[in-house]
Scaffold this motif. Structure first.
Motif: not given
Length: 597
Positions: A492-517
C-alpha cells in the motif's frame, strides 16, 4: 519419437471378453488416428451442412479438411455467444447443430462473470458413456481383483437452471448422473459403488455427503478404491469426516440415521443398510478421536488399493496432503474431459501423478492444435493460424487444444495447454499443463488475471477516504488447510501515516473482492469448498525486493513484470517475511443459482 504401441497384459489373469473388446477398440482407434479424424470431421460437416453457422462461411456442403480449415475461423466463447443466447432464448432453428440442442452444459469457466453455456445433443451421452466404459478394462490390466469389492466415490449433483427457452443448464457431471445411462446402468462387478444412487442424486450436498460417508463407513472392509472427481473433493470428504465422526459413530451404534438427513429417498435407502453395530462404532471412535490423522484412509478402509482422483493441473497442489492421509497410496488419474467434449483416457493409470499422460480418442470429436508459445501474440482474424492435426504433433512441444464437436462447436478454443509426451500407436499422449490465462484455482473455480485485477480495483475504492492506494499485488492459492483459500499480497501507498486504513476497512476489502469475483468462485465459497479470501499487507519496498530477487536469478530488468500469481517457495518466503498484517473476509459473498436471461 517415444512410442508405446501395446497395452500391458493382465498378469496371471485372463482378460474377460468384455474387457478384451474394449482394449481392441482402443488399439483400433489409436492405430488409425488420421483416418478416424478424417471420418469424424466428414460426419460432423455432413450432418451440420445446413446449419446457419456453417452456411455463413460458405462451406457449401464441403466435408474435406482443406476447405474446412480455409473457411471456418478459430473462435472463443464470446464469438459464439450471440448464437448460444438465441438457442437459450428458445430459437429451435438449426443454428449450430442439425440435431436439437437437448440441454446446456455449464462450464467452470466464466464469461462476464457467469458460467459459459455449452450446447449439447442427446447422442453425446452415448459418446461419454463409451469413454467411461473403457476406463475399467484399462485399470484391470494394472490392478487385479477390483470385482471383489466396491468403490467409495464421493459424487454429487449441482444446482441446475432453465434458460428462457426452457432448456436445462447444468454441469456435465450432473447431466450424466441424472441420465438413464447412469441411473439404470447394467450390473457390473467392476463398477460397484458403496453410495446408492439416491445418495448421489440428493440435491442437498451436505445430506448427500453425510449419507455417502456413512455408507462408506458401514462397508469399510469392502472398499477397494476411494475417489472423487477432483483431489479437492476427496479432501473435503476427509474434512467432513473429521468434523462429523461423532454423529457417524452414534448412527452406527444405534442403527438410526441422523435426523438432519431429511431427504425421504435417502432415508429410505439407508434404512436397508444401517443396522446397529457397536463394534464398528467403537472402531470409528477410536480412529477418528486420535489427533494424528496420517494414513486415515488406509486405517479406516484397509483394503484400498488406490485413490481415483484428478491431481493434474491446479489439483497437483493437493498431492502432498493426499499422500499424508492415504499413506502414499497410488493416485489414478483416469480420464480427460470437459464441458465442451470428453477427450480421452490415461492408458497407464497407476503412474506417478507427475507422469500422467492422456491419450485422446480420435472418435470423440475433431481435434486441432495451436502451437503454444508463451511469448507469441494473440490470434487475430486478419492472420488466421495454421493449426496442426492430431496425427502430426511433435513430442516435447506444447499446444492449445481446439475442438470441433458433433454438437456444433467449430474450431473452438478450449483453453487447455497440453504437452506431447509420446505416442500410443499413432495417437499422441498429452500431459495437461494448465488452463490458459487462469491464475488461481482451489476447486472448480478458475480466476484469471483480468478478474483478479477488477476485484482489486473494486476493493481499492474503500481505501480512497484514507488517501491510500494499492501500488503492487500478487496472489497464490493456499491449499495447506482445508478448505483452501485465495491469498492476496498488497503493498500500500499511504499518503498520511496518521490516517491509515483500519483493520475493519481491510476486512471489508476482502469481502468486496469476493463479491467481485465470478459466480463459480462465489458458489464454491457458499458451498464451503473455498475458505475466506485473505489479504496480507506487506512492507513498503517488498515488491522491489521481489524484482531484485528475480533479476539475481537471470530475469531482464527491461522485461521484468510482477508475477500476479506466485508458487515458488523462496518467493513465498520472501513475501511472508514482509507481512505486517493479515485480514480475512468476514462473510460469505452473495450467490444464488443463475437466472438465464
Amino acid at each position: 519419437m517415444a512410442v508405446d504401441s501395446t497395452l500391458p497384459s493382465a498378469v496371471g489373469a485372463s482378460v474377460c471378453e468384455k474387457d478384451a473388446k474394449a482394449l481392441v477398440f482402443i488399439e483400433e482407434m489409436t492405430k488409425n488416428v488420421d483416418s478416424v479424424q478424417e471420418r469424424v470431421l466428414g460426419e460432423i460437416l455432413s450432418r451440420n451442412a445446413e446449419t446457419e453457422y456453417l452456411k455463413r462461411f460458405n462451406l457449401n456442403g464441403a466435408t474435406d479438411r482443406e476447405t474446412f480449415k480455409s473457411k471456418i475461423p478459430v473462435v472463443i466463447y464470446e464469438d459464439l455467444q450471440p448464437e448460444i443466447q438465441r438457442i437459450a432464448n428458445g430459437d429451435k432453428s438449426p443454428i449450430l447443430s442439425s440435431h436439437p440442442i437437448s440441454e446446456f452444459l455449464t462450464s467452470s469457466g466464466t464469461s462476464a462473470g457467469e458460467r459459459k453455456l455449452m450446447p449439447t445433443i442427446h447422442e453425446e451421452l452415448d459418446r461419454r458413456q463409451l469413454l467411461y466404459s473403457l476406463l475399467m478394462p484399462v485399470m484391470n490390466l494394472y490392478v487385479p481383483g477390483l470385482d471383489k469389492g466396491k468403490g467409495l466415490y464421493f459424487l454429487f449433483i449441482k444446482a441446475e437452471t432453465k434458460t428462457p427457452g426452457g432448456l436445462v443448464a447444468r454441469p456435465v457431471l450432473t447431466s450424466y448422473y441424472k441420465s438413464e445411462h447412469f441411473k439404470n446402468r447394467p450390473y457390473d462387478p467392476f463398477n460397484m459403488y458403496t453410495s446408492p444412487n439416491e445418495t448421489i442424486l440428493c440435491p442437498d450436498s451436505i445430506q448427500s455427503m453425510y449419507a455417502q460417508m456413512l455408507c462408506g463407513l458401514i462397508m469399510r472392509e469392502e472398499v477397494l478404491r476411494v475417489g472423487a472427481v477432483f483431489a479437492s473433493g476427496l479432501l473435503k470428504a476427509i474434512r467432513f469426516l473429521q468434523v462429523n465422526w461423532k454423529q457417524f459413530a452414534h448412527d452406527i451404534q444405534t442403527g438410526t440415521l441422523n435426523p438432519k438427513v431429511t431427504d425421504p429417498s435417502v432415508r429410505e435407502c439407508l434404512s436397508k443398510i444401517l443396522k446397529p453395530n457397536p463394534r464398528l462404532a467403537a472402531f470409528v471412535t477410536k480412529e477418528c478421536s486420535e489427533e494424528n490423522w496420517e494414513r486415515i484412509i488406509t486405517r479406516i478402509w484397509p483394503n484400498t488399493k488406490y485413490l481415483d482422483v484428478i491431481v493434474t493441473g491446479a489439483m497437483a497442489q493437493y498431492i502432498p496432503t493426499l499422500e499424508y492421509y492415504s499413506g502414499g497410496l497410488p493416485m489414478a488419474c483416469t480420464m480427460y474431459a470437459s464441458s465442451e467434449c470428453y477427450f480421452g483416457l490415461n492408458l497407464n493409470p497407476m503412474c506417478k501423478p507427475s507422469e500422467v499422460s492422456y491419450t485422446i480418442m480420435p472418435n470423440m470429436a475433431y481435434f486441432e492444435f495451436l502451437p503454444h508459445e508463451s511469448s507469441a501474440p494473440e490470434l487475430s482474424r486478419d492472420s488466421p493460424p495454421r493449426l496442426v492435426d492430431l496425427a502430426d504433433l511433435e513430442v516435447g512441444k506444447e499446444y492449445e487444444l481446439i475442438v470441433t464437436t458433433y454438437a456444433g462447436l467449430c474450431r473452438y478454443r478450449v483453453g487447455d495447454i497440453l504437452r506431447v509426451t509420446g505416442f500410443h500407436n499413432t495417437a499422441p499422449q498429452f500431459r495437461f499443463i494448465r488452463r490458459k490465462n487462469v491464475l488461481l484455482s482451489i476447486d472448480f473455480d478458475k480466476t484469471d488475471e483480468s478478474e483478479l485485477q477488477q476485484a482489486i480495483e473494486n476493493a481499492s475504492v474503500l481505501l480512497k477516504e484514507f488517501s491510500t492506494s494499492v501500488v503492487e499485488y500478487t496472489s497464490y492459492a493456499d491449499t495447506k488447510h482445508i478448505p483452501g483459500h485465495y491469498v492476496i499480497y498488497w503493498e500500500l501507498f499511504v499518503k498520511d501515516a496518521a490516517n491509515t486504513p483500519t483493520d475493519q476497512v481491510l476486512i471489508q476489502c476482502c469481502f468486496e473482492m469476493e463479491e467481485s469475483l465470478n459466480v463459480v468462485y462465489r458458489q464454491c465459497r457458499v458451498a464451503d469448498s473455498i475458505g475466506p479470501l485473505e489479504i496480507r499487507v506487506v512492507k513498503n519496498g517488498t515488491f522491489e525486493e521481489l524484482m531484485d530477487y528475480a533479476i539475481s536469478r537471470g530475469a531482464s530488468i527491461n522485461q521484468y513484470k510482477v508475477p500476479r500469481c506466485v508458487s515458488f517457495t523462496p518467493i513465498m518466503e520472501l513475501l511472508d517475511s514482509r507481512v505486517v498484517s493479515k485480514h480475512f473476509s468476514p462473510a460469505l459473498p452473495h450467490w444464488e443459482p443463475e437466472r438465464r436471461r
